[in-house]
Design a protein around this motif. Structure first.
Motif, PDB file in Angstrom:
ATOM      1  N   LEU A   1      77.002  60.903  44.892  1.00  0.00           N
ATOM      2  CA  LEU A   1      76.697  61.598  46.147  1.00  0.00           C
ATOM      3  C   LEU A   1      76.478  60.579  47.263  1.00  0.00           C
ATOM      4  N   PRO A   2      77.448  59.764  47.574  1.00  0.00           N
ATOM      5  CA  PRO A   2      77.209  58.658  48.507  1.00  0.00           C
ATOM      6  C   PRO A   2      77.000  59.124  49.942  1.00  0.00           C
ATOM      7  N   PRO A   3      76.451  58.269  50.793  1.00  0.00           N
ATOM      8  CA  PRO A   3      76.388  58.583  52.222  1.00  0.00           C
ATOM      9  C   PRO A   3      77.773  58.914  52.771  1.00  0.00           C
ATOM     10  N   LEU A   4      77.810  59.755  53.779  1.00  0.00           N
ATOM     11  CA  LEU A   4      79.086  60.172  54.366  1.00  0.00           C
ATOM     12  C   LEU A   4      79.782  59.040  55.115  1.00  0.00           C
ATOM     13  N   ILE A   5      79.081  57.944  55.339  1.00  0.00           N
ATOM     14  CA  ILE A   5      79.670  56.804  56.050  1.00  0.00           C
ATOM     15  C   ILE A   5      80.461  55.892  55.108  1.00  0.00           C
ATOM     16  N   ILE A   6      80.583  56.260  53.847  1.00  0.00           N
ATOM     17  CA  ILE A   6      81.280  55.431  52.871  1.00  0.00           C
ATOM     18  C   ILE A   6      82.693  55.073  53.351  1.00  0.00           C
TER      19      ILE A   6
ATOM     20  N   LEU B   1      87.562  60.454  51.517  1.00  0.00           N
ATOM     21  CA  LEU B   1      87.078  59.499  50.517  1.00  0.00           C
ATOM     22  C   LEU B   1      86.739  60.204  49.208  1.00  0.00           C
ATOM     23  N   GLY B   2      86.300  61.452  49.289  1.00  0.00           N
ATOM     24  CA  GLY B   2      86.056  62.209  48.068  1.00  0.00           C
ATOM     25  C   GLY B   2      87.331  62.425  47.280  1.00  0.00           C
TER      26      GLY B   2
END
Length: 377
Positions: free
Chosen positions: A355-360, A302-303
């Motif tokens: 810096l979103p949550p890793l669950i994005i 996603l990054g």
């Protein structure tokens, strides 16, 4: 209370330490936060890279409930199993030899300072310009920036700074008094500053050659934030001391210092609350979910998607995994404009930090990208 009442109450009873954004949060679920008026916001900064599993993840809530019914605190006069199980897990996934659990990141840095001085018998530690390592006195002494430092001078002696991403400058600065070099793999608070690909490898080679310890501050980059479990893994190196926090607890306060150098003797370091059973049980759950749900891979995927889409919009953007900086003309104004669109980010100067949550998921990324377009970022 509404926002105005909350702001008034803060002005009356709370220390004047924060420049808060004009949002009062009441609850959170998954990728979203809700204010006191029940307006929903997409969280794209995860409490400064802390809420790695989003908000109120069911596994985290379950662990808090179950462990709090068994044991919360004993002090370190006794053995507790969650503490040792967490240490065992951290040693396994980092490759370092021992762990010391802390309450947060700045305590992890303070621990690293003491380990470096004890191991080497030397006092000097070299940090990088524009670095941020914390606000307690030792960590502050390694933090760049007059606005952080000036009110509290004099700080801990024998700390000095060199240019980031400049191995030659570092080599010239190392002396026979140098105990350690401390580096962030990516400088977060200064605006997501990413060094050259070979920088950390060359720093590691230099510190080994000069018999100086290498401390890596992965408080912000650790636990999948950059598309690897730890950012040092991008470079194929291993530090002597590793500082961790933020994403380790998924919102619960905890940090850790991992090390392969000399250990403490009993009484040389410690703390009343550190390594308490509740915090350690939560951290174990967070790390387990990150691994089981393959969230490190999700961070990389996603990054990469966000970076590609932002670049296609002709934005000045840089990042690794889900640690992204977007250069804008006015950082604060851009963050406030995104708030109006129901998106929460933060800024460092004129850099919007993502810096979103890793669950994005992709749908969340697309919601953010749509808001970016709407405000003409």
């Amino acid at each position: 209370m509404d926002l105005n009442e909350i702001q008034k109450l803060e002005s009356m009873v709370y220390a004047n330490t924060f420049n808060r954004l004009p949002v009062a949060i009441k609850k959170g679920r998954g990728m979203y936060l809700y204010d006191v008026n029940d307006k929903r916001y997409l969280d794209m900064f995860a409490g400064i890279a802390v809420n790695s599993l989003g908000h109120c993840h069911p596994e985290v809530v379950k662990t808090i409930r179950e462990q709090s019914e068994i044991l919360i605190h004993t002090s370190n006069w006794f053995y507790t199993i969650p503490q040792l199980e967490l240490a065992q897990l951290l040693v396994k996934i980092t490759g370092l030899k021992r762990a010391f659990i802390t309450n947060d990141g700045t305590e992890a840095v303070e621990t690293a300072i003491k380990l470096a001085r004890k191991t080497t018998g030397k006092g000097e530690i070299i940090a990088m310009k524009n670095a941020f390592h914390g606000r307690t006195l030792g960590a502050l002494s390694l933090t760049w920036g007059e606005r952080y430092r000036k009110p509290f001078l004099p700080l801990v002696p024998e700390m000095k700074f060199v240019e980031y991403n400049d191995v030659d400058a570092l080599e010239r600065s190392i002396t026979d008094k140098t105990a350690a070099v401390i580096v962030e793999p990516i400088q977060g608070e200064s605006g997501v500053i990413i060094p050259d690909d070979n920088y950390l490898k060359e720093v590691r080679e230099l510190t080994e050659e000069r018999e100086v310890l290498l401390i890596l501050d992965e408080i912000q980059t650790g636990f999948g934030r950059t598309g690897k479990m730890f950012a040092f893994q991008h470079s194929g190196i291993e530090p002597d001391i590793l500082c961790l926090a933020k994403g380790l607890g998924g919102g619960f306060p905890i940090g850790a210092t991992l090390f392969s150098c000399n250990d403490f003797e009993p009484g040389e370091h410690g703390g009343t609350f550190i390594g308490n059973p509740l915090a350690c049980a939560v951290a174990k759950t967070v790390v387990r979910v990150i691994m089981e749900k393959k969230l490190v891979k999700n961070s990389e995927r996603l990054g990469s998607y966000l970076l590609r889409e932002l670049r296609e919009r002709n934005l000045s953007v840089r990042g690794k995994g889900l640690m992204i900086g977007i250069d804008v003309s006015d950082g604060k104004r851009s963050v406030l404009d995104l708030i109006e669109k129901g998106i929460l980010t933060i800024y460092s100067g004129n850099t919007v930090r993502v810096l979103p949550p890793l669950i994005i998921e992709k749908k969340h990324a697309d919601q953010f990208l749509s808001a970016v377009e709407d405000i003409g970022l």
